[in-house]
Design a protein around this motif. Structure first.
Motif, PDB file in Angstrom:
ATOM      1  N   LYS A   1       0.810  -1.225   0.000  1.00  0.00           N
ATOM      2  CA  LYS A   1       0.000   0.000   0.000  1.00  0.00           C
ATOM      3  C   LYS A   1       0.844   1.277   0.000  1.00  0.00           C
ATOM      4  O   LYS A   1       0.520   2.227  -0.718  1.00  0.00           O
ATOM      5  N   PRO A   2       1.930   1.368   0.784  1.00  0.00           N
ATOM      6  CA  PRO A   2       2.738   2.612   0.714  1.00  0.00           C
ATOM      7  C   PRO A   2       3.316   2.866  -0.677  1.00  0.00           C
ATOM      8  O   PRO A   2       3.285   4.002  -1.162  1.00  0.00           O
TER       9      PRO A   2
ATOM     10  N   THR B   1       2.619   8.737   3.761  1.00  0.00           N
ATOM     11  CA  THR B   1       2.561   7.499   2.983  1.00  0.00           C
ATOM     12  C   THR B   1       3.461   7.588   1.761  1.00  0.00           C
ATOM     13  O   THR B   1       4.138   6.621   1.390  1.00  0.00           O
TER      14      THR B   1
ATOM     15  N   GLN C   1       7.109   7.199   2.889  1.00  0.00           N
ATOM     16  CA  GLN C   1       7.335   5.819   3.297  1.00  0.00           C
ATOM     17  C   GLN C   1       7.451   4.906   2.091  1.00  0.00           C
ATOM     18  O   GLN C   1       8.333   4.042   2.033  1.00  0.00           O
TER      19      GLN C   1
END
Length: 290
Positions: free
Chosen positions: A206-207, A278, A281
């Motif tokens: 997801k990041p 996000t 990251q």
């Protein structure tokens, strides 16, 4: 022993003060550079709420004496912001979806599946990043015109469903950092590659997917050359293209021009502000393993 400790304490304190001084100098330098880059943005925002007298005043009036929203009213009356915003969001949304899905699918095959030609293919994909867009611009336009896609959003959306080399590289690096034991245990339970890709790898990525989505959003939002080539109907214009024509027709009306520019820039800042953690990251973790 005690003498050695007393001698070491001043040395440690001196080293601590030196590190603090280095941090202060570094932060002061970065703040100064940031201020230089922020001055044009501040001038644009402040100019959008200035009266004509303050905009043309000499010496320069940095802070408006009288606040006004007339520039926004005048600019948005001439500049159909809502229509152009909708067009831009349509292109951004489908481009983000296509880039994230296709690039992650290709990256999965290049990082999680063992096959003979995956490294040479990855090199070929990376080599396409060296080809400037201007080299393929005319052939692409000729091809899209031949199939009747000009004056539509398809040339601005469909190519992203076939993978983007830079995003493939980012996602491949991220997928390599995911332990292979997770995929192997899923295969032992009977899961095929599509199930592993969809239910195991994508949730963990997801990041990186958020970073890809944000990159593509900024690219599509700021894209001027693509809409300029393929769109001819004024009702289909994007914000960047509409702002360009607005500037050419009302270049002498600085207040409405600054107001329209501010309205176009603000959404990008808001999106990046809420997604920056996000985003950072995802970019940081892509270099863990390669």
């Amino acid at each position: 022993m005690a003498v050695a400790q007393r001698t070491a304490l001043p040395a440690q304190r001196g080293a601590g003060w030196n590190k603090l001084a280095e941090k202060i100098v570094a932060h002061a330098f970065l703040i100064a550079i940031s201020v230089i880059f922020m001055v044009p943005f501040f001038w644009m925002v402040s100019g959008s709420i200035k009266t004509g007298a303050d905009l043309n005043a000499f010496p320069v009036v940095w802070f408006p004496k009288t606040l006004t929203l007339e520039n926004y009213i005048a600019g948005l009356q001439v500049f159909p912001f809502a229509r152009y915003l909708f067009n831009t969001l349509v292109i951004c949304a489908f481009s983000m979806l296509g880039a994230a899905l296709s690039s992650s699918f290709v990256a999965y095959g290049l990082s999680r599946i063992e096959w003979r030609w995956r490294t040479p293919l990855f090199v070929v994909i990376l080599s396409t990043m060296m080809i400037p867009f201007y080299v393929t611009m005319v052939p692409l336009f000729t091809m899209f015109r031949a199939i009747g896609w000009t004056d539509t959003y398809l040339p601005l959306i469909v190519p992203h469903f076939f993978g983007v080399p830079f995003y493939i590289f980012l996602l491949r690096q991220f997928f390599l950092s995911i332990p292979k034991e997770m995929s192997e245990s899923a295969r032992m339970d009977g899961a095929n590659e599509l199930v592993i890709y969809w239910r195991i790898i994508l949730p963990l990525a997801k990041p990186a997917l958020a970073a890809v989505a944000l990159f593509q959003f900024l690219t599509s939002w700021n894209d001027l050359l693509g809409p300029l080539i393929y769109l001819s109907d004024a009702d289909s214009y994007t914000l960047s293209l509409g702002l360009t024509f607005f500037r050419s027709e009302y270049s002498s009306q600085f207040g409405p021009l600054m107001a329209a520019s501010t309205v176009v820039v603000i959404p990008v800042i808001v999106v990046f502000f809420f997604a920056q953690r996000t985003f950072i990251q995802g970019i940081t973790l892509t270099g863990v393993k390669g």
